[in-house]
Design a protein around this motif. Sequence first.
Motif, PDB file in Angstrom:
ATOM      1  N   ALA A 168      47.318  33.774  42.049  1.00  0.00           N
ATOM      2  CA  ALA A 168      45.895  34.032  42.285  1.00  0.00           C
ATOM      3  C   ALA A 168      45.208  34.550  41.031  1.00  0.00           C
ATOM      4  N   ALA A 169      45.911  35.388  40.258  1.00  0.00           N
ATOM      5  CA  ALA A 169      45.327  35.896  39.018  1.00  0.00           C
ATOM      6  C   ALA A 169      45.108  34.768  38.013  1.00  0.00           C
ATOM      7  N   LEU A 170      46.072  33.856  37.903  1.00  0.00           N
ATOM      8  CA  LEU A 170      45.895  32.727  36.985  1.00  0.00           C
ATOM      9  C   LEU A 170      44.741  31.831  37.414  1.00  0.00           C
ATOM     10  N   ILE A 230      50.422  36.789  44.054  1.00  0.00           N
ATOM     11  CA  ILE A 230      49.435  37.577  43.285  1.00  0.00           C
ATOM     12  C   ILE A 230      49.270  37.014  41.886  1.00  0.00           C
ATOM     13  N   GLY A 231      50.386  36.662  41.239  1.00  0.00           N
ATOM     14  CA  GLY A 231      50.282  36.097  39.894  1.00  0.00           C
ATOM     15  C   GLY A 231      49.557  34.768  39.880  1.00  0.00           C
ATOM     16  N   ALA A 291      42.137  32.744  39.153  1.00  0.00           N
ATOM     17  CA  ALA A 291      40.884  33.473  38.892  1.00  0.00           C
ATOM     18  C   ALA A 291      40.527  33.433  37.416  1.00  0.00           C
ATOM     19  N   ALA A 292      41.528  33.580  36.546  1.00  0.00           N
ATOM     20  CA  ALA A 292      41.256  33.517  35.101  1.00  0.00           C
ATOM     21  C   ALA A 292      40.776  32.135  34.692  1.00  0.00           C
TER      22      ALA A 292
END
Length: 581
Positions: A37-39, A34-35, A41-42
């Motif tokens: 994927a968040a990075l 999840i982390g 996406a950012a």
Amino acid sequence: MSTAAPAGALPQAGDGQPPLLERLRAQPRLPLIIGGAALVAAAAAFMLWSRGPEYKVLYTNVSDRDGGAIIASLQQMNVPYKFADGGGAILIAGDKVAETRLKLAAQGLPKAGGVGFELMDNQKFGTSQFAEQVNYQRGLEGELARSIESIGAIESARVHLALPKPSLFVRDQKKPSASVVLALARGRSIDEGQVSAIVHMVSSSVPDLDAKSVTVVDQRGNLLSSARGTDRGLDVSQLKYAQEIEQGYIRRIEAILQPIVGANNVRAQVAADIDFSVVEHTDEKFKPNQDPSQAAVRSQQSSESAQNGGGQPGGVPGALSNQPPVNPTAPITGPRAPNAPGTPPAPGTPGAPGAPGTSTASTASTASTGPSSTRKDTTTNYELDRTIRHVQQAAGGVKRLSVAVVVNNRDAVDAGGKATSRALTPAELEQIRNLAKEAMGFSQDRGDSLNVVNSAFARDADSAPAPEVPYWRDRENIELAKTAGQYLLYALLALFAWFAVLRPLMRKHLAPAPAPIPVAPLADAPVAAAEPNESAAAAEESLREREANRRKADMEYAHQIADKDPKVVAALIQHWMNNDE
């Protein structure tokens, strides 16, 4: 009752964790996924934001009516747009400017622009001569305005032509005139050369239009086509050429002296007298006559005639003239008196044969030889020396140069170690003077003058050396420290976020499940003896009893949890079923 699961899979007393945390604990890589994927996406969002379309100007200074029509067309074509300069400019994506302009031009937008000769394309039948003349004039004005707008510094232009009607009488004919209104782009200006080019372009596009009859005005009402240079008899190009000549000599002089005296220790000024007159000179010269023996013969003509014997018969035709000649007789002659008529002069007297200054000719007697005459004429023409020289002197020749050079004193150090300056020696000044003469092409024949002066340059407040500033008060060091402080602050914030937030969360969610708390044996349970002499069977029996007691305690604890929070038990059973599947 069904068989209980192992004690390690049961939630502990007082834990109260929700099912999501149980899932995270069952799959330790899920938070990392999840982390990450968040990075990603950012990072993708940042790249898309930074690589967004660059907006460029589509149209500027359009009227409200044309602006509304353009916006409506952009909305129909699904082209994103925005405004700039307080609504004075319409911006769209840079890669769509050309395509959008072509599409809008096909729709006739913007309509406020000038029209050209396309007015003559759709002529109606029965159009009057006056309407045709007006359309022709409008088309010519529009074409001239488009040509002027193609200049970079000009944003828009309007052209007004005054074309008089042609007349059969010469004295009644009037010359056309023109007026041009220019709207310059913001922050741009045009020089006199560009104005002169516009004037000549307009005058060359209209028949019988003189350049003096063209007026150019800008949007502020300033007259740009003033004939100031014409009144003084000067041309802008001539003044610019003279300035370029002077600046060229200045650069040459300073370039050759700067390595000797320093970059900021020499100043030069040049005044050039330029001859802009165009001279044509023709000479035709004839040299004096030269020696005929060395001259070239151009033509020679000779004529010769001779006549021998008696005279031809002559007289009046008839019997009197047709008589035979008489018989010759020898006359009897005696001595004649001196100086008597018919007596030859004495020898030695003037006029006698053989006297100086006379030519001697011998003629035979008529009786013996008869009459004889000879004539010879010779005419010789020689080439004449002729020199023809045609000289055309081009404009822009240098008639005279006046050069002034100022050289600063040399830096020196006195006996006390203090910085000072000293004047140049005569030998150094002579060296500088000779170098300047060679750089400028000094000519004594045309009257060039050169003046080299050595003097200390005055130092103003700006050029004076600034006092030394401590490094901690230097502006560059302060700016560098600010930049380093910003990056250091960002690094500290990142470390704080890692150690205070991310790392504890990862440890909490990725830590292995705690070992079950050992249950104390019941009071009535037999305690196995620990003596060394205890047999293996007794030890195994004791271990079985303790395991049975622990399972009994776990079952009692599970019953208590089921009574208190049935949802947790249901979630746990569902989790077990999912794992079994």
